[in-house]
Enzyme design. Sequence first.
Site, PDB file in Angstrom:
ATOM      1  N   CYS A  82     -11.972  65.243 -53.643  1.00 33.56           N
ATOM      2  CA  CYS A  82     -11.271  64.795 -52.440  1.00 33.56           C
ATOM      3  C   CYS A  82     -10.407  63.565 -52.668  1.00 33.56           C
ATOM      4  O   CYS A  82      -9.621  63.191 -51.800  1.00 33.56           O
ATOM      5  CB  CYS A  82     -12.271  64.523 -51.317  1.00 33.56           C
ATOM      6  SG  CYS A  82     -13.250  65.964 -50.882  1.00 33.56           S
ATOM      7  N   GLY A 115     -13.873  77.314 -42.950  1.00 35.17           N
ATOM      8  CA  GLY A 115     -15.294  77.143 -43.239  1.00 35.17           C
ATOM      9  C   GLY A 115     -15.580  76.035 -44.228  1.00 35.17           C
ATOM     10  O   GLY A 115     -14.692  75.311 -44.675  1.00 35.17           O
ATOM     11  N   CYS A 214     -15.033  66.535 -40.746  1.00 38.88           N
ATOM     12  CA  CYS A 214     -13.595  66.838 -40.761  1.00 38.88           C
ATOM     13  C   CYS A 214     -13.373  68.332 -40.986  1.00 38.88           C
ATOM     14  O   CYS A 214     -14.200  69.017 -41.581  1.00 38.88           O
ATOM     15  CB  CYS A 214     -12.886  66.020 -41.832  1.00 38.88           C
ATOM     16  SG  CYS A 214     -13.227  66.551 -43.526  1.00 38.88           S
TER      17      CYS A 214
END
Length: 394
Positions: A82, A115, A214
């Site tokens: 990330c 998802g 998120c």
Amino acid sequence: MSHKVCVAGVGMIPFKKPGASEHYDVMAAQAVRLALKDAGIAYDQVQQIYAGHAFGASTCGQKALYKVGMSGALIINVNNNCSTGSSALFLARQAVQSGAVEVALAVGFEEMSPGALSSPWNDRPHPLDEFIKVIDDVLGPVELPNALKLFGAAGQAHMKQYGTAMETFAQIRAKASRHAANNPLAVFRNVVTPEEVMNEKVIWPGVMTRSMACPPTCGAAAAIVVSEAYAQKHGLRSDVQIVGQSLMTDFPSTLDSKDPIRVVGFDMAQAAAKAAYEQAGIGPQDVDVVELHDCFAHNELITYEALGLCPEGGGEKLVRDGDNTYGGRYVTNPSGGLLSKGHPLGATGLAQCYELTHQLRGSAEQRQVANARVALQHNLGLGGACVVTVYQKH
């Protein structure tokens, strides 16, 4: 030799839900063109390019950049979970600061699926195996997606250690929605109250409701960094400069401590922040505006403490005093953050750069933080890597 590094141009496209965006190469090319236009330079002036994506094949960067041009410039693909986007920015900044090049481009993009995050491979070790094992040893097996389990456990640990209320995380989520309402590039712009967040579907009893996590998102963002000398020679913007930046990976304490807060990167975030502050010659008290990695509302609160915005255990007081929003001590995530703006993994770090650049320029419109001069960016990837960047207005 160390050269001053200026953010000459930034570009970002609206973030969208999976299935609603164009393909990754189109999105990335759009963001790059916007950054080039913002900087006022041509693509063939760019000497090195770092293309960040977490879920793409090896040369996705070339696929995307070739839509802008085929200049022969070096293109390196970057994947750091990330923190991919800010890792690409770190490399671009480093190339310019060292004097290797005068102009570098960082672009981040992601085309995500609906998802929870999942790996495309099930025949080899997962990078987070050891992290999950620590959490399972602490909690016992919990049937939840990995990211939710890790950050939820960290939030739960903070609640147990410091008495933090679940409602405080709801306040953080509601604050994100208020900020995103003024951001036309955010995927979610509907305002919610803390009470509405608390009344949502519970995904971990006593710990988390649905929108405290998120959403998977598609999008792209880009930044062009240049040396101050090059900016002056070519009449480019030099008013926003990167004055401190550190990329850290995990310490033994991440796993050895058996502390879920440290498992999700507290120590490397704290160390990266300390190094970035020292480079910039400032402290957290000098910061005006912050874009930090709120992949979960729980991580936003934990990160306040890691960045030194408050003492360890002081995150809840910061929230309750309103010191994380307009009118308070720090404005955190004026963009709406990952919770409302969205989190396309490869793009997130550069979307944060986009927001903070406009804040320091004074061009953030309804989101503008008054008299912003020092901006702080925190972008975290588990497994792990954390990038902390300090920007200053000149």
